[in-house]
Design a protein around this motif. Sequence first.
Motif, mmCIF file in Angstrom:
data_model
loop_
_atom_site.group_PDB
_atom_site.id
_atom_site.type_symbol
_atom_site.label_atom_id
_atom_site.label_comp_id
_atom_site.label_asym_id
_atom_site.label_seq_id
_atom_site.Cartn_x
_atom_site.Cartn_y
_atom_site.Cartn_z
ATOM 1 N N ASP A 65 0.976 -0.743 -0.019
ATOM 2 C CA ASP A 65 -0.208 0.045 0.199
ATOM 3 C C ASP A 65 1.098 1.223 0.312
ATOM 4 O OD1 ASP A 65 -2.187 -1.651 -0.312
ATOM 5 O OD2 ASP A 65 -2.097 -1.620 2.186
ATOM 6 N N ARG A 66 1.779 1.177 0.574
ATOM 7 C CA ARG A 66 2.884 2.449 0.854
ATOM 8 C C ARG A 66 3.621 2.753 -0.970
ATOM 9 N NH1 ARG A 66 5.576 6.089 4.648
ATOM 10 N NH2 ARG A 66 6.312 7.162 2.618
ATOM 11 N N ARG A 67 3.615 1.302 -0.807
ATOM 12 C CA ARG A 67 4.611 1.669 -2.426
ATOM 13 C C ARG A 67 3.679 2.371 -3.786
ATOM 14 N NH1 ARG A 67 6.658 -3.089 -1.864
ATOM 15 N NH2 ARG A 67 5.098 -4.372 -2.662
ATOM 16 N N CYS A 68 2.101 2.050 -4.111
ATOM 17 C CA CYS A 68 1.277 2.931 -4.074
ATOM 18 C C CYS A 68 0.710 3.963 -4.171
ATOM 19 C CB CYS A 68 -0.164 1.088 -3.902
ATOM 20 S SG CYS A 68 -0.910 2.511 -4.744
ATOM 21 N N TYR A 69 0.556 3.812 -3.081
ATOM 22 C CA TYR A 69 0.636 5.761 -2.561
ATOM 23 C C TYR A 69 1.682 6.721 -2.661
ATOM 24 C CZ TYR A 69 0.085 9.466 0.966
ATOM 25 O OH TYR A 69 0.128 10.285 1.350
ATOM 26 N N GLU A 119 2.419 11.292 -6.083
ATOM 27 C CA GLU A 119 4.069 11.890 -7.538
ATOM 28 C C GLU A 119 3.164 12.118 -8.842
ATOM 29 O OE1 GLU A 119 7.072 12.972 -6.497
ATOM 30 O OE2 GLU A 119 6.640 12.494 -5.095
ATOM 31 N N LYS A 120 2.177 10.880 -8.582
ATOM 32 C CA LYS A 120 1.229 11.835 -10.065
ATOM 33 C C LYS A 120 -0.094 12.953 -10.099
ATOM 34 C CE LYS A 120 2.644 7.146 -12.013
ATOM 35 N NZ LYS A 120 2.318 6.080 -11.992
ATOM 36 N N VAL A 121 -0.364 13.382 -9.188
ATOM 37 C CA VAL A 121 -1.847 13.723 -8.641
ATOM 38 C C VAL A 121 -1.186 14.814 -9.435
ATOM 39 C CG1 VAL A 121 -2.248 12.042 -6.872
ATOM 40 C CG2 VAL A 121 -1.090 14.212 -6.031
ATOM 41 N N ASP A 122 -2.502 15.944 -9.277
ATOM 42 C CA ASP A 122 -2.377 17.401 -9.511
ATOM 43 C C ASP A 122 -2.618 18.690 -8.755
ATOM 44 O OD1 ASP A 122 -2.659 16.900 -13.059
ATOM 45 O OD2 ASP A 122 -3.988 15.696 -11.927
ATOM 46 N N GLU A 123 -3.167 17.129 -8.148
ATOM 47 C CA GLU A 123 -3.027 18.542 -6.593
ATOM 48 C C GLU A 123 -3.028 17.439 -5.431
ATOM 49 O OE1 GLU A 123 -5.022 22.780 -5.242
ATOM 50 O OE2 GLU A 123 -5.698 21.184 -6.279
ATOM 51 N N VAL A 124 -1.976 18.218 -4.368
ATOM 52 C CA VAL A 124 -2.174 17.520 -2.531
ATOM 53 C C VAL A 124 -2.441 18.772 -2.177
ATOM 54 C CG1 VAL A 124 -0.734 16.064 -0.532
ATOM 55 C CG2 VAL A 124 -0.016 16.089 -3.432
ATOM 56 N N ILE A 125 -3.393 18.372 -0.998
ATOM 57 C CA ILE A 125 -4.162 19.425 -0.117
ATOM 58 C C ILE A 125 -3.941 18.646 1.242
ATOM 59 C CG2 ILE A 125 -5.653 19.795 1.057
ATOM 60 C CD1 ILE A 125 -6.937 20.298 -1.814
ATOM 61 N N VAL A 126 -2.584 18.469 2.063
ATOM 62 C CA VAL A 126 -2.672 18.058 3.189
ATOM 63 C C VAL A 126 -3.566 19.613 4.327
ATOM 64 C CG1 VAL A 126 -0.619 17.980 5.474
ATOM 65 C CG2 VAL A 126 -0.623 17.973 2.350
#
Length: 165
Positions: A95-99, A104-111
């Motif tokens: 799951d960590r590898r998938c995550y 890395e490919k998403v368009d936006e990351v909201i933390v």
Amino acid sequence: MKKRNNNSFDRAKSAAFTGHRYYDFSRKDIIRQRLSRAIVVAYDNGIRNFISGFATGIDLMAAQTVQSLKLSHPGMVLTAAIPFRGQAGRFKPHDRRCYDELIEKVDEVIVLSEHYYPRCFLDRDEFMVCNAAQIIAYYDGRERGGTYYTIRKAREMGISVTNLY
């Protein structure tokens, strides 16, 4: 993980995913087909931004499915709504590898928070509901947990829920 543009998308053109972390693995292909169909239908109805909470299970499967459809659907966007920095720290290696590959490919990351706190997952779910016109769910009807909370909140707000279970 970098924090990118915070909430720069249009709610009316956004859908969010909710679903169980654990599901019957023998149904994986069926679930993926249902997700793919629901995403394409949403896209055909004007949804362009797809928000995933990036938890194990359905969240990651939905994110993978959106990512696989992006090439054939111009303007499709994947947004990661991360409840706290370090969310994947306790994931199993697969799951960590998938995550890591997806983030890395998403368009936006909201933390949403720098640190874990007891309600952070529910706050992430609420963020997704408040920023989506549609919820795409995989929900077995159990009346507890984040998926139940997300669907209940969406219905209270009059937001469309598509259950793929």
